[in-house]
Enzyme design. Structure first.
Site, PDB file in Angstrom:
ATOM      1  N   GLN A  18      67.089  71.560  16.488  1.00  0.00           N
ATOM      2  CA  GLN A  18      67.545  70.902  15.262  1.00  0.00           C
ATOM      3  C   GLN A  18      69.064  71.098  15.140  1.00  0.00           C
ATOM      4  OE1 GLN A  18      68.456  69.239  12.385  1.00  0.00           O
ATOM      5  NE2 GLN A  18      66.422  69.629  11.505  1.00  0.00           N
ATOM      6  N   GLU A  61      62.634  68.052   9.036  1.00  0.00           N
ATOM      7  CA  GLU A  61      62.675  69.450   8.566  1.00  0.00           C
ATOM      8  C   GLU A  61      63.224  69.547   7.141  1.00  0.00           C
ATOM      9  OE1 GLU A  61      64.700  73.777   9.630  1.00  0.00           O
ATOM     10  OE2 GLU A  61      64.596  72.232  11.189  1.00  0.00           O
ATOM     11  N   ARG A  98      71.763  60.187  11.488  1.00  0.00           N
ATOM     12  CA  ARG A  98      71.894  60.323  10.044  1.00  0.00           C
ATOM     13  C   ARG A  98      73.364  60.548   9.689  1.00  0.00           C
ATOM     14  NH1 ARG A  98      67.025  61.371   7.481  1.00  0.00           N
ATOM     15  NH2 ARG A  98      68.148  62.287   5.739  1.00  0.00           N
TER      16      ARG A  98
END
Length: 272
Positions: A18, A61, A98
């Site tokens: 991540q 997440e 994003r």
């Protein structure tokens, strides 16, 4: 498309790749309030871990963390059949796309795709719909030391501030510039002027020149002199010189038995 399933939050584990490291508390609380009011509108993307009852998050997440804050026991998920490497790549790509990643997080994520997963910059650029030059500029940010990157983020400086600092050669100069930028609250334009002046004041080191002798006779004389020195030192060296229109060839035979300790000392003395 795979069916949406509701999975207990304690069964969901974060993806080790991540790229997001900061989850702003205000934004998380706001998202948690939205989840309480409206639920999770977009399912999480997950993969099962080694046929167990646990799942790794590929994407979502942030939604999971907000759901836990909201006290939601289960979240909607879509399970994907893929290995850990594919999961990591998908997680990184999804997050980089994003807009709320910091520019250093984005650079680190792209760096992971290149270094750990062997993706080319052209492949990444295509997947992210970015130019290769934009990707290269992102990756260059990773040349800044980790503590410098932390300071830049903490002080709220921009990516253009960070890129300007890359022109400075030493970490000492970078910190000197950062201190001035912080004290004077310099914008990007004034930061670039500051670094222009710092680079102009820096004495330019001239590259060392290696002398190249174009006259081959100098090399021939050097070899001949070395052979004469060996003979004068008592080494029974045999030489054979051949010369053609294209080259000059030397062959030197040195008997091993003629090289003893005293002779070596004489050789060193003569060559000193």
């Amino acid at each position: 498309m795979n069916d949406i399933r509701h999975i207990k939050t304690e069964q969901l584990l974060p993806n080790p790749y991540q790229p997001r490291h900061k989850f702003e508390s205000d934004q998380m609380l706001s998202l948690a309030d939205s989840i309480k009011e409206n639920g999770i509108l977009q399912p999480l993307l997950i993969r099962r871990i080694n046929n167990s009852d646990y799942f790794e998050i590929i994407a979502g997440e942030r939604r999971l963390r907000a759901a836990i804050l909201a006290g939601v026991p289960e979240v909607p998920c879509v399970e994907v059949d893929c290995d850990y490497e594919h999961s990591a790549v998908l997680s990184i790509l999804e997050n980089v796309q994003r807009s709320d990643l910091s520019f250093f997080e984005e650079a680190a994520a792209i760096g992971q795709l290149v270094e750990h997963f062997g993706m080319s910059q052209s492949e990444i650029a295509k997947r992210l719909s970015k130019s290769q030059s934009a990707l290269s500029n992102k990756l260059r940010l990773l040349k800044l030391p980790a503590d410098v990157r932390y300071f830049i983020e903490k002080e709220g400086l921009t990516e253009r501030h960070a890129r300007a600092l890359l022109r400075l050669e030493s970490e000492k100069d970078i910190w000197a510039a950062l201190n001035i930028i912080k004290e004077k609250g310099l914008n990007v334009e004034n930061t670039e002027k500051l670094i222009d002046s710092m680079c102009a004041d820096k004495p330019k080191t001239k590259p060392k020149r290696i002398k190249v002798f174009k006259d081959v006779r100098i090399f021939v004389n050097t070899v001949s002199k070395a052979i004469e020195t060996m003979k004068a030192s008592g080494i029974d060296a045999e030489t054979d010189r051949t010369e053609t229109d294209d080259y000059i060839e030397f062959r030197v035979k040195i008997p091993k038995k003629s090289i003893n300790e005293p002779t070596l000392k004489v050789l060193k003395a003569n060559s000193a």
